[in-house]
Scaffold this active site. Sequence first.
Site, short mmCIF file in Angstrom:
data_model
loop_
_atom_site.label_atom_id
_atom_site.label_comp_id
_atom_site.label_asym_id
_atom_site.label_seq_id
_atom_site.Cartn_x
_atom_site.Cartn_y
_atom_site.Cartn_z
N ARG A 8 -11.63 -33.30 -47.19
CA ARG A 8 -12.63 -32.30 -46.17
C ARG A 8 -13.30 -30.96 -48.08
O ARG A 8 -13.25 -31.50 -49.37
CB ARG A 8 -11.51 -31.49 -45.95
CG ARG A 8 -10.72 -32.22 -44.86
CD ARG A 8 -9.95 -31.27 -44.86
NE ARG A 8 -9.76 -29.90 -44.15
CZ ARG A 8 -9.04 -28.79 -44.39
NH1 ARG A 8 -7.89 -29.56 -44.38
NH2 ARG A 8 -9.33 -27.74 -44.01
N LYS A 78 1.52 -32.84 -44.18
CA LYS A 78 2.23 -32.59 -42.61
C LYS A 78 0.67 -32.21 -41.60
O LYS A 78 0.74 -32.26 -40.74
CB LYS A 78 2.55 -31.28 -43.83
CG LYS A 78 1.67 -30.51 -43.74
CD LYS A 78 1.36 -28.48 -44.37
CE LYS A 78 0.40 -27.87 -44.96
NZ LYS A 78 1.12 -26.06 -45.26
N ASP A 79 -0.57 -32.94 -42.68
CA ASP A 79 -1.43 -32.95 -41.59
C ASP A 79 -1.38 -33.97 -40.38
O ASP A 79 -2.03 -33.72 -39.47
CB ASP A 79 -3.06 -32.74 -42.08
CG ASP A 79 -3.31 -30.78 -42.33
OD1 ASP A 79 -1.71 -29.82 -42.22
OD2 ASP A 79 -4.52 -31.03 -43.55
N SER A 124 1.45 -20.71 -38.19
CA SER A 124 2.02 -21.74 -37.99
C SER A 124 3.18 -21.67 -37.11
O SER A 124 3.63 -20.29 -37.34
CB SER A 124 2.81 -22.60 -39.12
OG SER A 124 3.91 -23.09 -39.15
N ARG A 126 5.95 -22.75 -37.17
CA ARG A 126 7.29 -22.94 -37.17
C ARG A 126 7.34 -21.93 -37.76
O ARG A 126 8.79 -21.71 -38.11
CB ARG A 126 7.00 -24.72 -37.88
CG ARG A 126 8.05 -24.38 -39.26
CD ARG A 126 7.40 -26.04 -40.64
NE ARG A 126 7.24 -25.38 -41.16
CZ ARG A 126 6.57 -24.52 -42.71
NH1 ARG A 126 8.04 -24.29 -42.80
NH2 ARG A 126 5.73 -24.24 -42.90
N ARG A 127 6.41 -21.43 -38.92
CA ARG A 127 6.50 -20.23 -39.76
C ARG A 127 7.48 -19.21 -39.10
O ARG A 127 8.14 -18.00 -39.03
CB ARG A 127 6.14 -19.91 -40.89
CG ARG A 127 4.97 -21.20 -41.25
CD ARG A 127 4.19 -20.56 -42.59
NE ARG A 127 4.32 -21.80 -43.95
CZ ARG A 127 3.19 -22.10 -43.97
NH1 ARG A 127 1.89 -21.87 -43.76
NH2 ARG A 127 2.80 -23.46 -44.85
N ARG A 144 -5.57 -17.47 -39.95
CA ARG A 144 -6.47 -18.56 -40.18
C ARG A 144 -7.27 -18.95 -41.33
O ARG A 144 -7.26 -17.37 -42.09
CB ARG A 144 -7.39 -18.87 -39.03
CG ARG A 144 -7.00 -19.70 -37.30
CD ARG A 144 -6.51 -20.92 -38.34
NE ARG A 144 -7.01 -22.22 -38.89
CZ ARG A 144 -8.11 -22.40 -38.28
NH1 ARG A 144 -8.49 -22.47 -36.69
NH2 ARG A 144 -9.28 -22.96 -38.73
N GLY A 145 -8.40 -19.31 -41.84
CA GLY A 145 -9.12 -19.98 -43.03
C GLY A 145 -8.58 -20.26 -44.49
O GLY A 145 -7.36 -20.70 -43.79
N ASN A 146 -9.38 -20.04 -45.39
CA ASN A 146 -9.47 -20.86 -46.20
C ASN A 146 -7.95 -19.86 -47.47
O ASN A 146 -7.58 -18.62 -46.85
CB ASN A 146 -10.07 -21.11 -47.07
CG ASN A 146 -10.62 -20.19 -47.65
OD1 ASN A 146 -10.85 -19.07 -47.92
ND2 ASN A 146 -12.35 -20.50 -47.87
N ARG A 150 -7.18 -15.84 -46.34
CA ARG A 150 -5.63 -15.29 -45.98
C ARG A 150 -5.12 -14.56 -47.14
O ARG A 150 -4.49 -13.77 -46.71
CB ARG A 150 -4.62 -16.70 -45.74
CG ARG A 150 -5.56 -17.97 -44.91
CD ARG A 150 -4.25 -18.43 -44.73
NE ARG A 150 -4.74 -19.81 -44.22
CZ ARG A 150 -4.14 -20.17 -42.80
NH1 ARG A 150 -2.37 -20.31 -43.04
NH2 ARG A 150 -4.64 -21.39 -42.24
N CYS A 237 2.66 -31.69 -34.72
CA CYS A 237 2.63 -31.02 -36.05
C CYS A 237 2.70 -29.76 -35.33
O CYS A 237 3.07 -29.06 -36.25
CB CYS A 237 1.01 -31.45 -36.81
SG CYS A 237 0.82 -33.31 -37.35
#
Length: 329
Positions: A8, A78-79, A124, A126-127, A144-146, A150, A237
């Site tokens: 990516r 994890k992806d 997430s 989960r978080r 969201r975002g890189n 963040r 996921c």
Amino acid sequence: MTLRLGTRRSALATTQSTWVADRLRVLGHDVELVEITTEGDLDRTTPLATMGGTGVFVSALRDALRDGRVDLAVHSLKDLPTTPEIDLVVAAIPPREDPRDALVARDGLTLGELPTGSTVGTGSPRRRAQLEALGLGLEIRELRGNVDTRLARVTSGDLDAVVLAHAGLRRLGREAAVTEVIDPIQMLPAPGQGALAVEVRADDTATRDALAALDDADTRACVDAERAVLAELEAGCSAPVGALAEIVLGDEGDELSLRAVVASPDGSGDLRRSATGSPAHADAVGRGLARLLLEDGAADLVPVDSLSASAVSTPTTPPAPSNTERPGA
């Protein structure tokens, strides 16, 4: 022959792919990075859970493998969806970076020091679920975002804190921004977090052989156990499931120690259990722990379309020589 490595375009993905490429070059292989744009990269506003989970980062790379544009692809493990692909194989899982989550907060604060009502960003479920379950009165915001995008949400004052994978921050040289590495007792990471997966076509024996030297047996056993929990729960996921396995010294040598949590999305309840077993039976240890979670009520914590209670009565893997534990047992 030059190995074409699909990656990516994000800074983190490129850093991870370059790390793999450099190690292959040390082994004498020529490697060329080929940038692939995924759906998750194009859409940086829609919540990942709505888009279908972190698997949106994987499909374009797999398409490039299948049509021969690249010979190998590097994923954040994890992806990867837990359902195996018949024509593809994870040829190498290198040694794992720190799997824990990390807090980046204003004024150097830790989770426990954030005032009630503080805004914390995460994309997430989960978080989010585990943060809510801590009962700290935090206001959780979608993120969201890189990585740099963040982090900028905190430095700009838009958010009081964000939670990110510690591994990604370390790989990008952003560890100085971390104000707390979160103890797994408070927040268990995503299955496979901190590990990389190098995927190839199953029939490409030459590339598989080239990657064999990068595979780490202990890391593979740990992530196999964690992903087996997720697979047996049939959670997908984006479900609020955390798991962490470690290789520890037991009475008879190396032992796999596994912890897992299933939390309700709103943090109103969670269920934590643990198990131990042989690293050689990592998948079965994980599935056994997942069945224990289901027997103890995990399916009652999340929507019925996220967990399948049928796994309680229809195990898919024979029991492994392992020891599962309930708190207080």
